[in-house]
Design a protein around this motif. Structure first.
Motif, PDB file in Angstrom:
ATOM      1  N   THR A 197      17.181 -49.890 -11.478  1.00 18.44           N
ATOM      2  CA  THR A 197      16.878 -48.723 -12.350  1.00 18.44           C
ATOM      3  C   THR A 197      15.597 -49.139 -13.162  1.00 18.44           C
ATOM      4  OG1 THR A 197      18.165 -49.925 -14.090  1.00 18.44           O
ATOM      5  CG2 THR A 197      19.116 -47.943 -12.886  1.00 18.44           C
ATOM      6  N   GLU A 198      15.383 -50.511 -13.374  1.00 16.87           N
ATOM      7  CA  GLU A 198      14.048 -50.819 -13.876  1.00 16.87           C
ATOM      8  C   GLU A 198      12.804 -50.685 -12.905  1.00 16.87           C
ATOM      9  OE1 GLU A 198      12.081 -54.952 -15.796  1.00 16.87           O
ATOM     10  OE2 GLU A 198      13.784 -54.936 -14.975  1.00 16.87           O
ATOM     11  N   GLU A 199      13.071 -50.785 -11.843  1.00 13.48           N
ATOM     12  CA  GLU A 199      12.125 -50.551 -10.852  1.00 13.48           C
ATOM     13  C   GLU A 199      11.800 -48.939 -10.731  1.00 13.48           C
ATOM     14  OE1 GLU A 199      11.778 -54.299  -7.637  1.00 13.48           O
ATOM     15  OE2 GLU A 199      12.896 -52.400  -7.091  1.00 13.48           O
ATOM     16  N   ILE A 200      12.698 -48.182 -10.637  1.00 10.18           N
ATOM     17  CA  ILE A 200      12.697 -46.902 -10.804  1.00 10.18           C
ATOM     18  C   ILE A 200      11.802 -46.202 -11.935  1.00 10.18           C
ATOM     19  CG2 ILE A 200      14.023 -44.460 -10.776  1.00 10.18           C
ATOM     20  CD1 ILE A 200      15.868 -45.986  -8.903  1.00 10.18           C
ATOM     21  N   ALA A 201      12.091 -46.910 -13.231  1.00 14.90           N
ATOM     22  CA  ALA A 201      11.634 -46.494 -14.389  1.00 14.90           C
ATOM     23  C   ALA A 201      10.122 -46.764 -14.449  1.00 14.90           C
ATOM     24  CB  ALA A 201      12.401 -47.201 -15.657  1.00 14.90           C
ATOM     25  N   SER A 202       9.878 -48.163 -13.680  1.00 12.38           N
ATOM     26  CA  SER A 202       8.377 -48.324 -13.621  1.00 12.38           C
ATOM     27  C   SER A 202       7.509 -47.620 -12.676  1.00 12.38           C
ATOM     28  CB  SER A 202       8.474 -49.809 -13.212  1.00 12.38           C
ATOM     29  OG  SER A 202       8.900 -50.671 -14.166  1.00 12.38           O
ATOM     30  N   LEU A 203       8.113 -47.084 -11.632  1.00 13.55           N
ATOM     31  CA  LEU A 203       7.461 -46.356 -10.853  1.00 13.55           C
ATOM     32  C   LEU A 203       7.072 -44.944 -11.063  1.00 13.55           C
ATOM     33  CD1 LEU A 203       9.151 -47.666  -7.653  1.00 13.55           C
ATOM     34  CD2 LEU A 203       7.062 -47.850  -8.061  1.00 13.55           C
ATOM     35  N   GLN A 204       8.241 -44.299 -11.743  1.00  9.68           N
ATOM     36  CA  GLN A 204       7.942 -43.016 -12.210  1.00  9.68           C
ATOM     37  C   GLN A 204       6.624 -42.704 -12.940  1.00  9.68           C
ATOM     38  OE1 GLN A 204       9.814 -40.567 -11.642  1.00  9.68           O
ATOM     39  NE2 GLN A 204      11.738 -41.361 -11.031  1.00  9.68           N
ATOM     40  N   PRO A 205       6.076 -43.147 -13.814  1.00  9.30           N
ATOM     41  CA  PRO A 205       4.886 -42.806 -14.586  1.00  9.30           C
ATOM     42  C   PRO A 205       3.643 -42.944 -13.772  1.00  9.30           C
ATOM     43  CG  PRO A 205       6.156 -44.694 -15.829  1.00  9.30           C
ATOM     44  CD  PRO A 205       6.694 -44.418 -14.602  1.00  9.30           C
ATOM     45  N   VAL A 206       3.791 -43.761 -12.432  1.00  8.33           N
ATOM     46  CA  VAL A 206       2.655 -43.846 -11.849  1.00  8.33           C
ATOM     47  C   VAL A 206       2.773 -43.195 -10.330  1.00  8.33           C
ATOM     48  CG1 VAL A 206       2.181 -46.133 -12.569  1.00  8.33           C
ATOM     49  CG2 VAL A 206       3.441 -46.085 -10.783  1.00  8.33           C
ATOM     50  N   THR A 207       3.566 -42.288 -10.410  1.00  8.32           N
ATOM     51  CA  THR A 207       3.866 -41.426  -9.021  1.00  8.32           C
ATOM     52  C   THR A 207       2.427 -40.867  -8.639  1.00  8.32           C
ATOM     53  OG1 THR A 207       4.660 -39.584 -10.129  1.00  8.32           O
ATOM     54  CG2 THR A 207       6.214 -41.060  -9.261  1.00  8.32           C
ATOM     55  N   ASN A 208       1.622 -40.272  -9.606  1.00  8.24           N
ATOM     56  CA  ASN A 208       0.616 -39.501  -9.387  1.00  8.24           C
ATOM     57  C   ASN A 208      -0.557 -40.279  -8.561  1.00  8.24           C
ATOM     58  OD1 ASN A 208       1.533 -36.782  -9.850  1.00  8.24           O
ATOM     59  ND2 ASN A 208       0.717 -37.101 -12.121  1.00  8.24           N
ATOM     60  N   TYR A 209      -0.676 -41.628  -9.081  1.00  7.62           N
ATOM     61  CA  TYR A 209      -1.517 -42.580  -8.770  1.00  7.62           C
ATOM     62  C   TYR A 209      -1.275 -43.068  -7.221  1.00  7.62           C
ATOM     63  CZ  TYR A 209      -3.177 -43.354 -13.434  1.00  7.62           C
ATOM     64  OH  TYR A 209      -3.815 -43.052 -14.577  1.00  7.62           O
ATOM     65  N   ILE A 210       0.271 -43.080  -6.950  1.00  8.47           N
ATOM     66  CA  ILE A 210       0.554 -43.515  -5.487  1.00  8.47           C
ATOM     67  C   ILE A 210       0.184 -42.211  -4.458  1.00  8.47           C
ATOM     68  CG2 ILE A 210       2.414 -44.057  -4.248  1.00  8.47           C
ATOM     69  CD1 ILE A 210       3.863 -45.267  -6.677  1.00  8.47           C
ATOM     70  N   LYS A 211       0.599 -41.061  -5.026  1.00  4.22           N
ATOM     71  CA  LYS A 211       0.338 -39.740  -4.325  1.00  4.22           C
ATOM     72  C   LYS A 211      -1.271 -39.674  -3.878  1.00  4.22           C
ATOM     73  CE  LYS A 211       2.653 -36.025  -4.595  1.00  4.22           C
ATOM     74  NZ  LYS A 211       3.228 -34.736  -5.120  1.00  4.22           N
ATOM     75  N   GLY A 212      -1.957 -39.903  -4.987  1.00  7.20           N
ATOM     76  CA  GLY A 212      -3.469 -39.799  -4.813  1.00  7.20           C
ATOM     77  C   GLY A 212      -4.120 -40.744  -3.844  1.00  7.20           C
ATOM     78  N   ILE A 213      -3.834 -41.904  -4.040  1.00  8.99           N
ATOM     79  CA  ILE A 213      -4.543 -43.174  -3.520  1.00  8.99           C
ATOM     80  C   ILE A 213      -3.793 -43.242  -2.124  1.00  8.99           C
ATOM     81  CG2 ILE A 213      -4.984 -45.648  -3.385  1.00  8.99           C
ATOM     82  CD1 ILE A 213      -4.772 -45.738  -6.133  1.00  8.99           C
ATOM     83  N   ALA A 214      -2.606 -42.820  -1.842  1.00  9.23           N
ATOM     84  CA  ALA A 214      -2.151 -43.355  -0.573  1.00  9.23           C
ATOM     85  C   ALA A 214      -2.066 -41.754   0.211  1.00  9.23           C
ATOM     86  CB  ALA A 214      -0.654 -43.812  -0.693  1.00  9.23           C
ATOM     87  N   LYS A 215      -2.577 -40.752  -0.196  1.00  6.41           N
ATOM     88  CA  LYS A 215      -2.770 -39.507   0.477  1.00  6.41           C
ATOM     89  C   LYS A 215      -1.220 -39.149   0.904  1.00  6.41           C
ATOM     90  CE  LYS A 215      -7.334 -40.409   2.172  1.00  6.41           C
ATOM     91  NZ  LYS A 215      -7.960 -41.453   1.434  1.00  6.41           N
ATOM     92  N   LEU A 216      -0.591 -38.987  -0.015  1.00  2.05           N
ATOM     93  CA  LEU A 216       1.035 -38.528   0.229  1.00  2.05           C
ATOM     94  C   LEU A 216       1.043 -37.097  -0.019  1.00  2.05           C
ATOM     95  CD1 LEU A 216       3.034 -41.452  -1.376  1.00  2.05           C
ATOM     96  CD2 LEU A 216       1.835 -41.229   0.899  1.00  2.05           C
ATOM     97  N   GLU A 217       1.794 -36.210   0.802  1.00  4.25           N
ATOM     98  CA  GLU A 217       2.097 -35.153   0.592  1.00  4.25           C
ATOM     99  C   GLU A 217       3.346 -34.965  -0.297  1.00  4.25           C
ATOM    100  OE1 GLU A 217       2.537 -30.769   3.147  1.00  4.25           O
ATOM    101  OE2 GLU A 217       2.998 -32.872   4.014  1.00  4.25           O
ATOM    102  N   GLN A 218       4.212 -35.835  -0.117  1.00  2.00           N
ATOM    103  CA  GLN A 218       5.477 -35.681  -0.836  1.00  2.00           C
ATOM    104  C   GLN A 218       5.967 -37.301  -1.109  1.00  2.00           C
ATOM    105  OE1 GLN A 218       8.635 -33.465   0.817  1.00  2.00           O
ATOM    106  NE2 GLN A 218      10.138 -34.303  -0.812  1.00  2.00           N
ATOM    107  N   LEU A 219       6.326 -37.608  -2.395  1.00  2.00           N
ATOM    108  CA  LEU A 219       7.014 -39.008  -2.682  1.00  2.00           C
ATOM    109  C   LEU A 219       8.245 -38.593  -3.376  1.00  2.00           C
ATOM    110  CD1 LEU A 219       6.593 -41.959  -3.035  1.00  2.00           C
ATOM    111  CD2 LEU A 219       5.405 -41.342  -5.332  1.00  2.00           C
ATOM    112  N   THR A 220       8.916 -39.414  -2.648  1.00  2.00           N
ATOM    113  CA  THR A 220      10.451 -39.431  -3.325  1.00  2.00           C
ATOM    114  C   THR A 220      10.942 -40.736  -3.885  1.00  2.00           C
ATOM    115  OG1 THR A 220      11.173 -37.397  -1.930  1.00  2.00           O
ATOM    116  CG2 THR A 220      12.792 -38.789  -2.911  1.00  2.00           C
ATOM    117  N   ILE A 221      11.518 -40.849  -5.227  1.00  2.00           N
ATOM    118  CA  ILE A 221      11.839 -42.318  -5.692  1.00  2.00           C
ATOM    119  C   ILE A 221      13.505 -42.009  -5.868  1.00  2.00           C
ATOM    120  CG2 ILE A 221      11.700 -43.921  -7.387  1.00  2.00           C
ATOM    121  CD1 ILE A 221       8.841 -42.918  -7.856  1.00  2.00           C
TER     122      ILE A 221
END
Length: 914
Positions: A795-819
Motif C-alpha cells: 500500500t505504501e508503494e501504491i500511495a507513492s506511485l499515485q501522485p506521479v502517474t501523469n509523469y509516468i504516462k508522459g515520459i513512458a508514452k502510455l495510453e493507459q496506466l493501471t496501478i
C-alpha cells in the motif's frame, strides 16, 4: 579584463576557457590571502615539488585534492591561504649540473664554488620554474604572491637560525660514524633516502685460516670485496661449534692481517655457516660489533666507489670490478669454498639509483630523541596531528619510537652551506676531525666568536658541506610564514590546517616537520594530515621513469581539459590513503575515464545552455527567491522533488568534503547533475517552459531551474573550477572582478527536504526504466502508445506511485496506466518486468508479433548455448589448460562468464513472455 559572455557557445572549449580563467584569477589576485580577513583561517602549504621536476600524474592528483579543499573552505567564508613553493633539491640539481659539466669535459672540481653556484642559480632561473608553470595549468588557487623557495633569503635565515639553536642546545654534533654513502652523488644520505630492492646475487663462502695453523673457519658474504677491511670474525656465544675458538686469531687472506674471533649475540646461528666476517667501517651491524669489541675500523673505499690504498693490489678498482677480482684471488689462494645463488635486499640511493655503500665518515648529526619525544607527546596526549586515514598514525608513531640520529650533512655545493667555520692553518687550511670550529649566522659573527675564544691571529674556513634538503623542508610550514620573525602571516595562518601528502614521505617530510615544529614553535604544524595513495598505471603498477609507464598529465589536459582530469582523479578516490588505477590506451594516448569526465563537462555545458535559453535573458537574481511565498502555490511535485534532491546533495557533499571523502563527493555530484537534474528534471519540465510567458507554472519552473543551476555550479566549483566559472559568469551576467571562486558555498535548507517525495520519484524512475527495457525487449516502436499495469501488494508503494502517474504516462508514452494490488482480469499475453516488489506488466495483444519475438529470442539463445558448450569444452580439456598461455585461459573464462550471463537474460525473457 571583461569576463562577461553574452552567450555560451554551442560547444565547450576547455583549452581557451581554462587559460582565460587561470589568467584572470592570477592577474586579479583573487586568491591573495589577507591576514586581516575576518574569516577563520584555513591554510595549506604545498608539498614543495623539486625545482628540477616536471608535472607527473602524482602532482596532478595531489594538486587536485588540495585545490578542492582550499576552494571549498574559501567559499565557506574562511580566510584561505594555499601557499606555493618549490624545494631546491640538492642532489637532484647537483646531478643535472654535474651531467652538464661532464658534457663539457669538466667536473665540479674544475670550477670554484662561486662559479658552480652561479651556474646553479642560472639554471634554476631558466629551468627551475617549469613545474610551477605546469601546475598553473591544473588551475590551482594558490597565492602566487607568497611563492617561496627553500633557498630564498627568508628561508635561508630560518635554516641558519634553526641550525644554531639546535647546536647551542647540544642537539647538533659533528662525529665520525658509519653513514649511508651514495657513490653517484658522492654524498651521505639519510635512512629515508634509501630504497631497498630485491636483487638476485650470490653468497660467497671463504675459509679464513687460524693463525696457529690448526684449521680454519668458513664465512659467507654477499660483498666479498669488503673482506679487505675485515678486523674480526664473530660467532654467537651459544653456538657450540665455535666455543673453543673464541679468543683465537685468524690470518686474513690476501692482506695477511691477524684478526680475532669474538663472541657476539648479534650473530644469527642460522645464516651461512654461523661465522660472520666483521668489517666495522662498511656495515652497520659490524660497526656496532666493532665498537663493542674495540675492533679497528679500516676504510677500504674512496667516495666515488673505488677502492683506496687500504685495498692492497685492488687499489683504484671500482667496487664491483674489485668484487670479481677479489673472488678470483681467493680462488687462486685455495680458500674459495663455493658460490651460491642468493636473492637478498640491497639498499639503493633513491636519488643516485646505485647501491648505497656504508662508509665511515665525519658528518654532522642531529640528536633525534628529544625532538621525537616531543612529537610523541603531542600525538599521545593531544592526538595531534590527526591522521586520515587513522592507520597511518601508527606508522608515524612507530618511526618516531625507533628513530636514529639524523645525518644532516651532504657533500655537495648546491644547498644551505653549514654555518660552521673552522680555525685552520694559514699554510694548509685542511679540516680534520679535530679541527676546532665556531657556529655562527655569518662569517663576521664567526670571526668575532673565534677571536674571543682563540685569539686574534686566526684563519677561518667555512664547512664546505651543505645541509640535507629535508632539514630546510622540515621548517616549511612556519619558515614560509616568516619565522623566526614575528609576522602577521605567522600569527594568522600558523599552525596550518591540513597537510595533504602521500604515504611515501611520512618519514622523509611529515615527521621532520612535526619534530621541528614541536621544538621551535611548541605546536604541531598542522591539525590534519590527509594521506593519499599513489596513481597507478592501467596494470595497477606504480608509475616510474625506469619502467617508462608514466602518463603525462599535460597530455590529458591538452586533450580533455584540466577540469576533466581533475574530476577523474578525484572521482577515483575510493577512500583516503588508497591507490587509484588510471586507465590509459598507450597507442591512442587516450583515457576512457577522462573522456567520460569530458563528456560530463559537455553534459553540464549543454544543460546550462538549455536553461539559459529558457530564462528569457534573466539571471537567477531576477527571479523570486526559491522560498518566496508567491512561488509555493505554483510548484509542481517535480519542482519540490529536485529542490529536495539538491538540498540532500548539498548536505552530502559538504559532509563528504569535511570528512575528506572527496571521491564520494565527486560521485554524488555526478549522479545528481547527470541523473536527477539533466536526465530527469529538465525532461519533466519541458512542456511547462513552452507555456505562455505569463504562466505561473512556467515562472515556477524557471525559478527552480535558475536556482538549481546556480547552486549546482557552486557545489561543483571546487572540483571543476573552470567550466563552472565560465557558465556562472554567463548565467549571472557578471562583470569586472566578480568571480564564482569567492561566492558562498550552498547551505542546506532543511525545510525543502522531502524524503517521502524522493522515494516516490525513485519508484517513478525505476518503473520508467523498466517500461523502456520491456519496450526494447518486445521491439515496440518508440513512438507507439502502450498500456501498462503496475501491480504491487504494498500500500505504501501504491500511495507513492499515485501522485506521479501523469509523469509516468508522459515520459513512458502510455495510453493507459493501471496501478493495482491484484490482477482482477486476465491481461492476455504479456511481457513482465520487476522493479523492487512492483510487477511492471505490458500487454502485448495488438502491439507485438509474439511468435516472431519468441522465435527471435530462441534463436539468440541457441547461438549463446552453442558458444557455452564450446567454451566449456575448451576449459575442461587438460591439453588446453596445461599448454595455453595464462592470458588466453583467462580470456576463455571471461568469455564463458559473459555467455552464461547472456543465456540467463535470454531464458528470463522467454520465461516472462507469457
Amino acid at each position: 579584463m571583461t569576463v562577461k559572455q553574452p552567450n555560451l557557445s554551442t560547444q565547450y572549449n576547455p583549452k581557451s576557457t581554462e587559460a582565460k580563467w587561470q589568467e584572470f584569477w592570477e592577474s586579479q589576485e583573487i586568491f591573495k590571502a589577507d591576514p586581516n580577513h575576518d574569516g577563520e583561517p584555513y591554510c595549506i602549504v604545498i608539498p614543495p615539488p623539486n625545482v628540477t621536476g616536471s608535472l607527473h600524474m602524482g602532482h596532478a592528483f595531489e594538486a587536485s585534492l588540495i585545490d578542492t579543499l582550499t576552494r571549498y573552505h574559501r567559499m565557506l567564508g574562511r580566510n584561505a591561504l594555499w601557499l606555493p613553493g618549490t624545494d631546491h633539491a640538492s642532489i637532484g640539481v647537483s646531478t643535472v649540473l654535474d651531467k652538464n659539466l661532464r658534457a663539457e669535459g669538466k667536473t665540479r672540481q674544475d670550477l670554484s664554488r662561486e662559479e658552480y653556484l652561479k651556474r646553479a642559480w642560472q639554471w634554476k632561473e631558466e629551468s627551475g620554474g617549469k613545474i610551477v608553470n605546469q601546475l598553473r595549468k591544473i588551475g590551482v588557487s594558490v597565492d602566487w604572491t607568497r611563492e617561496r623557495f627553500t633557498m630564498d633569503e627568508g628561508l635561508s635565515k630560518a635554516v641558519k637560525t634553526a641550525f644554531i639553536h639546535l647546536y647551542e642546545a647540544g642537539l647538533i654534533y659533528r662525529g665520525n660514524y658509519l653513514v649511508n654513502w651514495c657513490p653517484a652523488s658522492k654524498s651521505a644520505i639519510s635512512d629515508v633516502e634509501i630504497e631497498n630492492q630485491e636483487v638476485a646475487g650470490h653468497l660467497w663462502h671463504f675459509r679464513y685460516p687460524l693463525t696457529d695453523g690448526s684449521g680454519y673457519v668458513e664465512v659467507a658474504t654477499t660483498r666479498p670485496e669488503t673482506m679487505l677491511g675485515d678486523t674480526g670474525v664473530a660467532v654467537n656465544p651459544a653456538d657450540d661449534r665455535y666455543k673453543d675458538l673464541i679468543g683465537q686469531t685468524l690470518t686474513l687472506p690476501i692482506i695477511g692481517r691477524e684478526i680475532p674471533i669474538v663472541a657476539d649475540e648479534l650473530v644469527d646461528l642460522e645464516f651461512g655457516t654461523g661465522c660472520v666476517k666483521v668489517t666495522p667501517a662498511h656495515d652497520p651491524n659490524d660497526f656496532e660489533m666493532g665498537q663493542r669489541h674495540n675492533l679497528p675500523m679500516i676504510n677500504i673505499m674512496n667516495k666515488d666507489g673505488t677502492l683506496n690504498e687500504n685495498a692492497a693490489e685492488f687499489v683504484g678498482q671500482d667496487r664491483f670490478v674489485a668484487r670479481k677480482n677479489v673472488v678470483a684471488k681467493l680462488d687462486e689462494l685455495g680458500v674459495l669454498v663455493k658460490i651460491e645463488e642468493y636473492s637478498h635486499s640491497v639498499p639503493f640511493s633513491d636519488r643516485g639509483k646505485v647501491p648505497v655503500e656504508p662508509l665511515l665518515s665525519t658528518q654532522w648529526f642531529v640528536k633525534m630523541e628529544s625532538l621525537s619525544s616531543k612529537a610523541l607527546d603531542f600525538l599521545d596526549n593531544k592526538q595531534e596531528p590527526r591522521y586520515i586515514p587513522e592507520r597511518w598514525q601508527k606508522v608515524y608513531r612507530d618511526w618516531l619510537v625507533k628513530i636514529k640520529d639524523w645525518c644532516i650533512s651532504r657533500q655537495l655545493w648546491w644547498g644551505h652551506q653549514i654555518p660552521a667555520w673552522y680555525i685552520v692553518s694559514e699554510t694548509k687550511g685542511d679540516i680534520t676531525d679535530n679541527t676546532p670550529f665556531v657556529v655562527a649566522h655569518s662569517e663576521e659573527e664567526a670571526q668575532e666568536k673565534a677571536i674571543a675564544e682563540y685569539g686574534a691571529d686566526i684563519t677561518l674556513k667555512q664547512d664546505p658541506d651543505v645541509l640535507d634538503t629535508w632539514f630546510s623542508s622540515g621548517l616549511w610550514p612556519f619558515s614560509t610564514m616568516g619565522w623566526p620573525d614575528d609576522t602577521a602571516d605567522l600569527a594568522t595562518y600558523y599552525p596550518t590546517t591540513t597537510l595533504v601528502t602521500g604515504f611515501d614521505i611520512i618519514f622523509f617530510w611529515v615527521a621532520r616537520m612535526t619534530m621541528m615544529a614541536g621544538y621551535f614553535t611548541d605546536q604541531m604544524p598542522f591539525q590534519d594530515v590527509y594521506i593519499h595513495g599513489l596513481v597507478l598505471d592501467e596494470k595497477g603498477q606504480k608509475m616510474s621513469k625506469s619502467k617508462g609507464n608514466g602518463i603525462d598529465p599535460l597530455l590529458m589536459i591538452d586533450k580533455y581539459g584540466a577540469d576533466a582530469l581533475r574530476f577523474t582523479l578525484i572521482k577515483k578516490v575510493a577512500g583516503a590513503g588508497q591507490n587509484i588505477s588510471f586507465d590509459y590506451d598507450r597507442k591512442k594516448e587516450e583515457s576512457s575515464s577522462v573522456e567520460a569526465s569530458r563528456n560530463f563537462a559537455n553534459k553540464i555545458w549543454n544543460a546550462a545552455r538549455f536553461v539559459m535559453m529558457n530564462l528569457d535573458d534573466k539571471t537567477p537574481q531576477d527571479f523570486p527567491a526559491i522560498d518566496a511565498p508567491e512561488l509555493a502555490a505554483d510548484f509542481e511535485l517535480c519542482d519540490r522533488w529536485i529542490l529536495s534532491r539538491f538540498n540532500q546533495t548539498v548536505q552530502q557533499t559538504r559532509a563528504n568534503i569535511e570528512n575528506y571523502a572527496l571521491g564520494e563527493a565527486a560521485n554524488g555530484l555526478y549522479e545528481f547533475i547527470w541523473g536527477d537534474f539533466c536526465d530527469w528534471y529538465i525532461e519533466l519540465i519541458k512542456s511547462r517552459l513552452w507555456q505562455d510567458a505569463t504562466s505561473k507554472e512556467r515562472l515556477a519552473a524557471q525559478s527552480t531551474l535558475a536556482h538549481i543551476l546556480d547552486g549546482t555550479l557552486k557545489l561543483l566549483h571546487p572540483l571543476m573550477p573552470h567550466i563552472t566559472e565560465e557558465i556562472w559568469q554567463t548565467l549571472t551576467q557578471s562583470e569586472g572582478t566578480k568571480t564564482l571562486a569567492i561566492q558562498s558555498y550552498p547551505e542546506i535548507s532543511p525545510e525543502l527536504l522531502q524524503p517521502q517525495l524522493e522515494k516516490s520519484f525513485e519508484l517513478l524512475f525505476g518503473v520508467i526504466r523498466t517500461i523502456r527495457n520491456l519496450r526494447a525487449e518486445a521491439s515496440i516502436k518508440p513512438g507507439a502508445k502502450i498500456s501498462v499495469i503496475l501491480q504491487t501488494e504494498s500500500t505504501e508503494e501504491i500511495a507513492s506511485l499515485q501522485p506521479v502517474t501523469n509523469y509516468i504516462k508522459g515520459i513512458a508514452k502510455l495510453e493507459q496506466l493501471t496501478i493495482t494490488n491484484s490482477l482482477e482480469e486476465d491481461p492476455g499475453q504479456v511481457i513482465v518486468g520487476i522493479f523492487g516488489t512492483i510487477q511492471v506488466i505490458v500487454p502485448l495483444s495488438g502491439m507485438v508479433d509474439i511468435p516472431a519475438l519468441r522465435s527471435k529470442l530462441e534463436k539468440n539463445l541457441a547461438k549463446v548455448e552453442k558458444d557455452l558448450k564450446s567454451l566449456s569444452g575448451r576449459l575442461n580439456n587438460p591439453g588446453f589448460v596445461n599448454k595455453a598461455p595464462t592470458e588466453v585461459i583467462q580470456a576463455a573464462k571471461d568469455a564463458l562468464a559473459e555467455a552464461e550471463k547472456q543465456a540467463e537474460i535470454l531464458r528470463d525473457r522467454l520465461d516472462r513472455l507469457q
